[in-house]
Design a protein around this motif. Sequence first.
Motif, mmCIF file in Angstrom:
data_model
loop_
_atom_site.group_PDB
_atom_site.id
_atom_site.type_symbol
_atom_site.label_atom_id
_atom_site.label_comp_id
_atom_site.label_asym_id
_atom_site.label_seq_id
_atom_site.Cartn_x
_atom_site.Cartn_y
_atom_site.Cartn_z
ATOM 1 N N ILE A 1 5.124 89.839 28.290
ATOM 2 C CA ILE A 1 4.279 88.821 27.646
ATOM 3 C C ILE A 1 3.966 89.218 26.213
ATOM 4 O O ILE A 1 3.980 88.367 25.295
ATOM 5 C CB ILE A 1 2.985 88.605 28.462
ATOM 6 C CG1 ILE A 1 3.340 87.999 29.828
ATOM 7 C CG2 ILE A 1 2.023 87.686 27.713
ATOM 8 C CD1 ILE A 1 2.148 87.825 30.750
ATOM 9 N N GLY A 2 3.698 90.518 25.999
ATOM 10 C CA GLY A 2 3.457 90.981 24.621
ATOM 11 C C GLY A 2 4.665 90.725 23.744
ATOM 12 O O GLY A 2 4.541 90.233 22.617
ATOM 13 N N GLY A 3 5.859 91.046 24.276
ATOM 14 C CA GLY A 3 7.086 90.795 23.518
ATOM 15 C C GLY A 3 7.316 89.319 23.277
ATOM 16 O O GLY A 3 7.768 88.910 22.188
ATOM 17 N N MET A 4 7.003 88.478 24.283
ATOM 18 C CA MET A 4 7.165 87.031 24.133
ATOM 19 C C MET A 4 6.232 86.480 23.054
ATOM 20 O O MET A 4 6.646 85.644 22.239
ATOM 21 C CB MET A 4 6.893 86.353 25.478
ATOM 22 C CG MET A 4 8.020 86.535 26.494
ATOM 23 S SD MET A 4 7.495 86.128 28.176
ATOM 24 C CE MET A 4 6.937 84.431 27.960
ATOM 25 N N ILE A 5 5.002 86.956 23.037
ATOM 26 C CA ILE A 5 4.032 86.472 22.035
ATOM 27 C C ILE A 5 4.507 86.841 20.625
ATOM 28 O O ILE A 5 4.468 86.016 19.695
ATOM 29 C CB ILE A 5 2.641 87.052 22.320
ATOM 30 C CG1 ILE A 5 2.066 86.436 23.611
ATOM 31 C CG2 ILE A 5 1.693 86.795 21.148
ATOM 32 C CD1 ILE A 5 0.781 87.068 24.079
ATOM 33 N N LEU B 1 11.939 97.314 20.795
ATOM 34 C CA LEU B 1 11.573 98.729 20.822
ATOM 35 C C LEU B 1 10.134 98.900 21.307
ATOM 36 O O LEU B 1 9.851 99.759 22.149
ATOM 37 C CB LEU B 1 11.745 99.334 19.425
ATOM 38 C CG LEU B 1 11.394 100.828 19.296
ATOM 39 C CD1 LEU B 1 12.298 101.662 20.189
ATOM 40 C CD2 LEU B 1 11.519 101.274 17.835
ATOM 41 N N ALA B 2 9.236 98.064 20.782
ATOM 42 C CA ALA B 2 7.827 98.154 21.200
ATOM 43 C C ALA B 2 7.683 97.849 22.696
ATOM 44 O O ALA B 2 6.936 98.529 23.412
ATOM 45 C CB ALA B 2 6.979 97.190 20.365
ATOM 46 N N SER B 3 8.407 96.826 23.176
ATOM 47 C CA SER B 3 8.318 96.442 24.582
ATOM 48 C C SER B 3 8.856 97.540 25.494
ATOM 49 O O SER B 3 8.257 97.861 26.523
ATOM 50 C CB SER B 3 9.102 95.142 24.826
ATOM 51 O OG SER B 3 8.546 94.076 24.081
ATOM 52 N N MET C 1 3.406 98.989 38.027
ATOM 53 C CA MET C 1 4.667 98.519 37.459
ATOM 54 C C MET C 1 4.544 97.075 37.012
ATOM 55 O O MET C 1 4.958 96.722 35.901
ATOM 56 C CB MET C 1 5.787 98.649 38.499
ATOM 57 C CG MET C 1 7.193 98.364 37.964
ATOM 58 S SD MET C 1 7.586 96.653 37.542
ATOM 59 C CE MET C 1 7.308 95.849 39.113
ATOM 60 N N ARG C 2 3.970 96.236 37.865
ATOM 61 C CA ARG C 2 3.844 94.824 37.520
ATOM 62 C C ARG C 2 2.962 94.636 36.295
ATOM 63 O O ARG C 2 3.257 93.814 35.427
ATOM 64 C CB ARG C 2 3.283 94.043 38.710
ATOM 65 C CG ARG C 2 3.278 92.531 38.495
ATOM 66 C CD ARG C 2 2.779 91.812 39.737
ATOM 67 N NE ARG C 2 2.684 90.379 39.516
ATOM 68 C CZ ARG C 2 3.669 89.515 39.687
ATOM 69 N NH1 ARG C 2 4.855 89.955 40.094
ATOM 70 N NH2 ARG C 2 3.501 88.225 39.469
ATOM 71 N N ALA C 3 1.868 95.411 36.222
ATOM 72 C CA ALA C 3 0.957 95.302 35.073
ATOM 73 C C ALA C 3 1.669 95.704 33.780
ATOM 74 O O ALA C 3 1.578 95.016 32.754
ATOM 75 C CB ALA C 3 -0.269 96.182 35.295
ATOM 76 N N ILE C 4 2.403 96.828 33.825
ATOM 77 C CA ILE C 4 3.122 97.293 32.631
ATOM 78 C C ILE C 4 4.233 96.320 32.258
ATOM 79 O O ILE C 4 4.448 96.021 31.072
ATOM 80 C CB ILE C 4 3.692 98.700 32.876
ATOM 81 C CG1 ILE C 4 2.553 99.727 32.944
ATOM 82 C CG2 ILE C 4 4.693 99.089 31.791
ATOM 83 C CD1 ILE C 4 2.998 101.128 33.323
ATOM 84 N N ALA C 5 4.957 95.808 33.266
ATOM 85 C CA ALA C 5 6.041 94.852 32.998
ATOM 86 C C ALA C 5 5.497 93.583 32.349
ATOM 87 O O ALA C 5 6.094 93.049 31.408
ATOM 88 C CB ALA C 5 6.767 94.519 34.297
ATOM 89 N N LEU C 6 4.366 93.099 32.852
ATOM 90 C CA LEU C 6 3.758 91.899 32.279
ATOM 91 C C LEU C 6 3.286 92.156 30.852
ATOM 92 O O LEU C 6 3.454 91.309 29.968
ATOM 93 C CB LEU C 6 2.595 91.429 33.154
ATOM 94 C CG LEU C 6 2.981 90.711 34.449
ATOM 95 C CD1 LEU C 6 1.750 90.494 35.325
ATOM 96 C CD2 LEU C 6 3.642 89.372 34.141
ATOM 97 N N GLN C 7 2.672 93.332 30.627
ATOM 98 C CA GLN C 7 2.246 93.677 29.269
ATOM 99 C C GLN C 7 3.438 93.682 28.322
ATOM 100 O O GLN C 7 3.391 93.119 27.219
ATOM 101 C CB GLN C 7 1.590 95.062 29.268
ATOM 102 C CG GLN C 7 0.240 95.134 29.940
ATOM 103 C CD GLN C 7 -0.211 96.575 30.118
ATOM 104 O OE1 GLN C 7 0.420 97.513 29.630
ATOM 105 N NE2 GLN C 7 -1.314 96.760 30.837
ATOM 106 N N SER C 8 4.529 94.331 28.751
ATOM 107 C CA SER C 8 5.709 94.452 27.897
ATOM 108 C C SER C 8 6.359 93.099 27.664
ATOM 109 O O SER C 8 6.724 92.758 26.529
ATOM 110 C CB SER C 8 6.721 95.404 28.551
ATOM 111 O OG SER C 8 6.151 96.671 28.771
#
Length: 610
Positions: free
Chosen positions: A559-563, A591-593, A550-557
């Motif tokens: 941080i990816g969205g923030m970038i 939507l992507a996040s 969960m933490r890995a997916i949340a960070l991906q979503s």
Amino acid sequence: MIKLDRNSWIALGTLAALLISTGLAFFHGTEATLTHIPLVFSIVLGGSSLCYDLLKAALKAEFGSDLLAGISIITSLILGEYLAGSLVVLMLSGGQTLEGYAVRKASSILKILAERMPRIAHKRTSTGLIDVSVESVQVGDLVVVLPFETCPVDGSVVEGRGHMDESYLSGEPYKIPKTPGTEVYSGTINGESTLVIRASKIATDSRYAKVVEVMRESSQSKIRMKRLGDSLGAIYTPIALSIAIIAWYFSGDSSRFLAVLTIATPCPLLIAIPVAIIGSISLAAKRGMIIRDPSVLELTPTAKTIILDKTGTLTIGIPTVTKVTGLDFPENQLVKLTASLEQYSKHPLAQAILDYAKKNGITLEISEALSEKPGEGLRGEILGQQIFVTGRAKLSADQQRQLPAQKTGLECVVLIDNKLAGTITFHDEARPESKHFLSHLEPRHGITKSMIVSGDRLSEVTYLAEKVGIQEIHAEKSPEEKVQIVTAETRKAPTIFIGDGINDAPALAAATVGIALGHRSEVTTEAAGVLILDASLTKVDEFLHIAERMRAIALQSAIGGMILSIGGMYLAATGLLSPVAGAIGQEIIDLASVLNALRALQKPSVIRDV
């Protein structure tokens, strides 16, 4: 009746506004002014209250994703993006409602603890028994505890013999024999015999009252950990504001400030992380785990220390025969005769002997002339032999010298025709998966320290620690002492505490993450952040995997969205994106996040190692 706080009312009001707006749009079209009125009300009324709180936090230099959400609410009102603003109000108030629920949960635990204690005590007087309030019992009063009742006060037995279940206090899995002179504690469960006790403490000074007080203190003093969204928001918010202000300053165009903030709306933080959490909660529920506090999913992967109770956590929780010692007597025959006698007994160790006999294919005989006086032992005749099962303390000094020294565990001594025949030793054995579970924590989950904190005897905790490979142990600890140890470790590094009994509840509340195995106690269930329905360490390992994923997916979503948002902010700052285009761009990023966060619903290819 459920009492709603301010944030709950804002969330419900905003949800109602969204539903009304949707209904109006259906009948009058999305461009109709009427559809905007409920949304404007939700932003002005609900958003202003939330923004006031965020302004106070900003004045204290507390910058999180919520602050940027507040700015987004104001920006959406200025831009006329009423739907987006209402959604942000709903997310912000809903999140604060959930956090408020977690804080209020401590009071429900204390309520359950209070309800568990009897309010009436049976006081013996010169005229007979009278029922009085527990608070009115004074030191020296005689109190009668009936079969299966909860003991109302601390004291010592003056009449009667029996057993009491003290597992909530000591953690020992056995019922403790009670005879005249032995101590009893409030909150323990009496067995089948009536006991008369002399009160040694008033109710407010009792052991149970101390547990309630420790529970209150640990709930109130627990360190508030920074949530994942807050931590990322503390970085993201200043960046977004800086870009917006710089764009406005150098261009002199206020629309660029609005365009930057529009695409900077932190939906990857406000939506994607909760979606990942909700997905993981759903997955955990399907696997037999109830996540009572969603923040544990964020905090578990940060843990460096795991603290475990002994009884029922690392062990099965019931006594098991671990050694049969014959004294010039065949061991199988010793078990056969003892089990044949014990099949008629209600002693807590009887079932362990019967299970051992069954496991070894031993056929039982019929026993005659049975006699079982409380505190003295079990007698009977089998195949013409007189069998006596008792404890070492009931033997003569000469007989005790003939026995081998007792090292660990509980023990019963068997005499056949008045001669020592042998002993049977019992332990609460380790769960089959305990050793593997503990050995894999550091290489697989990054947990560098494991320790046992138990109310059980030192000899028993040492015996178990050697079996499962734990070096650091703390034995014979009261609930208060457990909390002190857990609190001290939590100050050094995030902790996980795993327990199953009422005596573990304060420690579960004090740890960074509290995991309860099984649901035999409502108090324990309420105190823990996670409830493992199937009491096994294998399921705990599954939870660790779910939380890490969960933490890995949340960070991906997030941080990816923030970038992507920062890239969009650059385009908006340079005038390449208008406020409307920025809002559309943010929706695509959202939507992507969210789609990535939805992966948390799926079962991973590896969900456990144990």
